[in-house]
Design a protein around this motif. Structure first.
Motif, PDB file in Angstrom:
ATOM      1  N   ALA A 170     -63.198  64.042  48.057  1.00 56.24           N
ATOM      2  CA  ALA A 170     -62.294  64.661  49.030  1.00 56.24           C
ATOM      3  C   ALA A 170     -61.438  65.749  48.407  1.00 56.24           C
ATOM      4  O   ALA A 170     -61.048  66.699  49.088  1.00 56.24           O
ATOM      5  CB  ALA A 170     -61.408  63.588  49.666  1.00 56.24           C
ATOM      6  N   GLY A 171     -61.134  65.647  47.126  1.00 56.11           N
ATOM      7  CA  GLY A 171     -60.231  66.604  46.503  1.00 56.11           C
ATOM      8  C   GLY A 171     -60.886  67.738  45.759  1.00 56.11           C
ATOM      9  O   GLY A 171     -60.183  68.533  45.116  1.00 56.11           O
ATOM     10  N   VAL A 172     -62.219  67.869  45.827  1.00 52.48           N
ATOM     11  CA  VAL A 172     -62.876  68.916  45.041  1.00 52.48           C
ATOM     12  C   VAL A 172     -62.568  70.290  45.623  1.00 52.48           C
ATOM     13  O   VAL A 172     -62.343  70.452  46.821  1.00 52.48           O
ATOM     14  CB  VAL A 172     -64.405  68.713  44.956  1.00 52.48           C
ATOM     15  CG1 VAL A 172     -64.733  67.387  44.293  1.00 52.48           C
ATOM     16  CG2 VAL A 172     -65.060  68.819  46.327  1.00 52.48           C
ATOM     17  N   THR A 173     -62.581  71.272  44.744  1.00 52.02           N
ATOM     18  CA  THR A 173     -62.363  72.662  45.130  1.00 52.02           C
ATOM     19  C   THR A 173     -63.451  73.518  44.489  1.00 52.02           C
ATOM     20  O   THR A 173     -64.067  73.121  43.495  1.00 52.02           O
ATOM     21  CB  THR A 173     -60.982  73.155  44.658  1.00 52.02           C
ATOM     22  OG1 THR A 173     -60.884  73.011  43.233  1.00 52.02           O
ATOM     23  CG2 THR A 173     -59.865  72.365  45.320  1.00 52.02           C
ATOM     24  N   PRO A 174     -63.723  74.709  45.052  1.00 47.69           N
ATOM     25  CA  PRO A 174     -64.746  75.583  44.464  1.00 47.69           C
ATOM     26  C   PRO A 174     -64.477  75.817  42.982  1.00 47.69           C
ATOM     27  O   PRO A 174     -63.319  75.930  42.579  1.00 47.69           O
ATOM     28  CB  PRO A 174     -64.595  76.877  45.273  1.00 47.69           C
ATOM     29  CG  PRO A 174     -64.024  76.437  46.574  1.00 47.69           C
ATOM     30  CD  PRO A 174     -63.110  75.296  46.239  1.00 47.69           C
ATOM     31  N   PRO A 175     -65.550  75.786  42.178  1.00 48.18           N
ATOM     32  CA  PRO A 175     -66.968  75.903  42.505  1.00 48.18           C
ATOM     33  C   PRO A 175     -67.706  74.588  42.750  1.00 48.18           C
ATOM     34  O   PRO A 175     -68.937  74.539  42.643  1.00 48.18           O
ATOM     35  CB  PRO A 175     -67.539  76.604  41.272  1.00 48.18           C
ATOM     36  CG  PRO A 175     -66.692  76.085  40.150  1.00 48.18           C
ATOM     37  CD  PRO A 175     -65.316  75.943  40.708  1.00 48.18           C
ATOM     38  N   VAL A 176     -67.000  73.500  43.045  1.00 48.40           N
ATOM     39  CA  VAL A 176     -67.645  72.253  43.465  1.00 48.40           C
ATOM     40  C   VAL A 176     -67.432  72.108  44.964  1.00 48.40           C
ATOM     41  O   VAL A 176     -66.332  72.345  45.473  1.00 48.40           O
ATOM     42  CB  VAL A 176     -67.068  71.039  42.708  1.00 48.40           C
ATOM     43  CG1 VAL A 176     -67.723  69.756  43.192  1.00 48.40           C
ATOM     44  CG2 VAL A 176     -67.266  71.201  41.204  1.00 48.40           C
ATOM     45  N   HIS A 177     -68.499  71.716  45.664  1.00 46.07           N
ATOM     46  CA  HIS A 177     -68.455  71.633  47.124  1.00 46.07           C
ATOM     47  C   HIS A 177     -69.170  70.369  47.588  1.00 46.07           C
ATOM     48  O   HIS A 177     -70.068  69.859  46.909  1.00 46.07           O
ATOM     49  CB  HIS A 177     -69.153  72.841  47.769  1.00 46.07           C
ATOM     50  CG  HIS A 177     -68.855  74.155  47.135  1.00 46.07           C
ATOM     51  ND1 HIS A 177     -67.867  75.002  47.594  1.00 46.07           N
ATOM     52  CD2 HIS A 177     -69.409  74.774  46.049  1.00 46.07           C
ATOM     53  CE1 HIS A 177     -67.837  76.092  46.839  1.00 46.07           C
ATOM     54  NE2 HIS A 177     -68.757  75.975  45.891  1.00 46.07           N
ATOM     55  N   VAL A 178     -68.776  69.890  48.761  1.00 44.62           N
ATOM     56  CA  VAL A 178     -69.536  68.863  49.477  1.00 44.62           C
ATOM     57  C   VAL A 178     -70.190  69.560  50.661  1.00 44.62           C
ATOM     58  O   VAL A 178     -69.499  70.209  51.464  1.00 44.62           O
ATOM     59  CB  VAL A 178     -68.627  67.724  49.959  1.00 44.62           C
ATOM     60  CG1 VAL A 178     -69.447  66.707  50.766  1.00 44.62           C
ATOM     61  CG2 VAL A 178     -67.955  67.033  48.779  1.00 44.62           C
ATOM     62  N   THR A 179     -71.501  69.467  50.769  1.00 44.99           N
ATOM     63  CA  THR A 179     -72.191  70.199  51.826  1.00 44.99           C
ATOM     64  C   THR A 179     -71.716  69.740  53.197  1.00 44.99           C
ATOM     65  O   THR A 179     -71.427  68.567  53.422  1.00 44.99           O
ATOM     66  CB  THR A 179     -73.716  70.035  51.697  1.00 44.99           C
ATOM     67  OG1 THR A 179     -74.367  71.011  52.508  1.00 44.99           O
ATOM     68  CG2 THR A 179     -74.173  68.655  52.136  1.00 44.99           C
ATOM     69  N   GLN A 180     -71.651  70.684  54.116  1.00 43.50           N
ATOM     70  CA  GLN A 180     -71.292  70.316  55.483  1.00 43.50           C
ATOM     71  C   GLN A 180     -72.490  69.689  56.175  1.00 43.50           C
ATOM     72  O   GLN A 180     -73.649  69.951  55.825  1.00 43.50           O
ATOM     73  CB  GLN A 180     -70.814  71.544  56.256  1.00 43.50           C
ATOM     74  CG  GLN A 180     -71.843  72.669  56.368  1.00 43.50           C
ATOM     75  CD  GLN A 180     -71.314  73.817  57.195  1.00 43.50           C
ATOM     76  OE1 GLN A 180     -70.926  73.642  58.345  1.00 43.50           O
ATOM     77  NE2 GLN A 180     -71.269  75.003  56.605  1.00 43.50           N
ATOM     78  N   VAL A 181     -72.238  68.831  57.153  1.00 44.17           N
ATOM     79  CA  VAL A 181     -73.288  68.177  57.930  1.00 44.17           C
ATOM     80  C   VAL A 181     -72.888  68.192  59.400  1.00 44.17           C
ATOM     81  O   VAL A 181     -71.725  68.394  59.747  1.00 44.17           O
ATOM     82  CB  VAL A 181     -73.527  66.717  57.475  1.00 44.17           C
ATOM     83  CG1 VAL A 181     -73.937  66.659  56.008  1.00 44.17           C
ATOM     84  CG2 VAL A 181     -72.291  65.857  57.723  1.00 44.17           C
ATOM     85  N   THR A 182     -73.881  67.970  60.256  1.00 43.34           N
ATOM     86  CA  THR A 182     -73.621  67.823  61.680  1.00 43.34           C
ATOM     87  C   THR A 182     -74.639  66.853  62.263  1.00 43.34           C
ATOM     88  O   THR A 182     -75.769  66.746  61.764  1.00 43.34           O
ATOM     89  CB  THR A 182     -73.691  69.171  62.414  1.00 43.34           C
ATOM     90  OG1 THR A 182     -73.320  68.987  63.792  1.00 43.34           O
ATOM     91  CG2 THR A 182     -75.101  69.767  62.356  1.00 43.34           C
ATOM     92  N   THR A 183     -74.230  66.153  63.321  1.00 47.07           N
ATOM     93  CA  THR A 183     -75.159  65.323  64.085  1.00 47.07           C
ATOM     94  C   THR A 183     -75.461  65.961  65.434  1.00 47.07           C
ATOM     95  O   THR A 183     -76.211  65.392  66.230  1.00 47.07           O
ATOM     96  CB  THR A 183     -74.585  63.911  64.303  1.00 47.07           C
ATOM     97  OG1 THR A 183     -73.303  64.016  64.941  1.00 47.07           O
ATOM     98  CG2 THR A 183     -74.442  63.172  62.983  1.00 47.07           C
ATOM     99  N   ASP A 184     -74.898  67.133  65.675  1.00 48.12           N
ATOM    100  CA  ASP A 184     -75.082  67.840  66.935  1.00 48.12           C
ATOM    101  C   ASP A 184     -76.297  68.761  66.846  1.00 48.12           C
ATOM    102  O   ASP A 184     -76.325  69.688  66.031  1.00 48.12           O
ATOM    103  CB  ASP A 184     -73.822  68.657  67.247  1.00 48.12           C
ATOM    104  CG  ASP A 184     -73.926  69.385  68.578  1.00 48.12           C
ATOM    105  OD1 ASP A 184     -74.019  68.715  69.619  1.00 48.12           O
ATOM    106  OD2 ASP A 184     -73.942  70.638  68.555  1.00 48.12           O
TER     107      ASP A 184
END
Length: 363
Positions: A152-166
């Motif tokens: 939850a606390g990472v900042t660039p250049p580390v990322h968590v990919t976005q996702v969607t169920t829509d």
């Protein structure tokens, strides 16, 4: 390194499907065009393992440092190492696989220089272990929730990919994100466990066709039959550039192709890819790179009169990103009509927006 899961571990893979799969609870995420990487961290010990089990650790010291700074103390994360090309103030940023490929270099001094000049980002999309807990048997939805919480606390250049169920959002992403250099989309069922080496996810990639000049071929290693066709496209100045190859033929088809090409193996004076005719800046077959070491790059010229339709997924600069798929001969087309202008170019989109989870207007 003492973790509940230790290298080598094969990443879970995806099966290609022609259309976006739709099912209750299906999650969609961008398909990043980089180096697949399993990140193992146990305190200060960090290992970046490639899909083939080889280490990437020495090539990306800046990623190792970010893992130590930002990832949980003990974890195994499935991720992608990417390089983002930024075109200066006001310019759109996009993935650049060619710059990423250049990061694999044997000289330590070169590795250090490139780490500073073209630093890599890390995009996390799955969590295999956290602390002493292995999560392989947990359903994907639970692993995703744990990943989001742990990073939850990472900042660039580390990322968590976005996702969607829509589904409508996913389809919009598929069209939009290609302009940022992404490959397509990956779909994961909510109850999917993490199965190393198994193709249980789905991937949908962009597919297109183009008419190309077949101006040469290479022999197959099995004998005097065609191994691959050498493909060309004309630029606006009438220069024929070598843009890639078409291969993956059956043994019978390789023999048939040799017969079909035979009439075009003669009267080759002035061939645009031969030394006495090639122009400055022209891409021709046989160029050496770190990826071609040890390969036989000999080729046989053909009069540039044959036109073929081929399937391709994306361009890397002025060439096909991957091996093109032969569709059919096009005797109705003239070679000089096989130019770059026919290619569909995606609308430019800033990859920074994808990384931020802010898919607004195209750049």
């Amino acid at each position: 390194m003492r973790l509940p899961i230790s290298p080598p571990v094969e990443p879970m893979l995806a099966k290609s499907v022609p259309e976006l799969p739709v099912a209750e609870g299906m999650t969609y995420e961008p398909k990043w065009d980089g180096f697949r990487c399993l990140v193992f961290r146990d305190g200060d010990e960090v290992e970046l393992a490639s899909r083939g089990g080889k280490t990437l650790t020495r090539y990306f010291p800046e990623v190792v440092e970010q893992v130590r700074r930002q990832l949980p103390e003990r974890c195994v994360v499935d991720a992608e190492v990417i390089v983002v090309r930024r075109d200066g103030p006001g310019g759109a940023a996009r993935l650049d696989f060619e710059l990423l490929s250049q990061r694999i270099h044997p000289a330590a001094s070169r590795v250090k220089k490139l780490a500073a000049e073209t630093p890599a980002d890390l995009v996390a999309f799955d969590l295999l272990a956290l602390g002493d807990e292995a999560l392989l048997e947990s359903p994907y939805a639970a692993r995703r929730a744990r990943l989001t919480e742990a990073l939850a606390g990472v900042t660039p250049p580390v990322h968590v990919t976005q996702v969607t169920t829509d589904v409508p959002t996913a389809r919009r992403w598929f069209d939009l994100f290609e302009g940022a250099g992404l490959d397509g989309l990956v779909a994961k069922a909510a109850d999917l466990p993490y199965a190393p080496g198994k193709r249980l996810m789905f991937k949908v990639k962009h597919a297109r066709t183009a008419d190309v000049v077949v101006a040469g071929f290479r022999w197959h290693k099995s004998g005097p039959v065609v191994g691959s066709l050498l493909l060309g496209l004309y630029n606006g100045d009438g220069m024929l550039h070598h843009v890639g190859v078409s291969a993956s033929f059956t043994a019978a088809r390789r023999a048939e192709l040799l017969e079909e090409l035979e009439p075009y193996r003669h009267d080759l004076v002035g061939h645009p890819w031969l030394a006495d005719a090639a122009g400055d800046g022209q891409r021709v077959p046989g160029g050496l790179s770190r990826w071609s070491a040890g390969k036989n790059l000999d080729w046989e010229p053909l009069r540039p009169e044959l036109v073929a339709e081929v399937g391709y997924d994306a361009m890397e600069g002025d060439r096909f990103r991957h091996t093109a798929q032969f569709v059919r001969w096009r005797p109705d087309r003239q070679p000089n009509s096989c130019d770059y202008e026919q290619l569909e170019r995606p609308v430019r989109f800033d990859v920074e927006q994808v990384l931020r989870g802010d898919p607004g207007k195209p750049a």
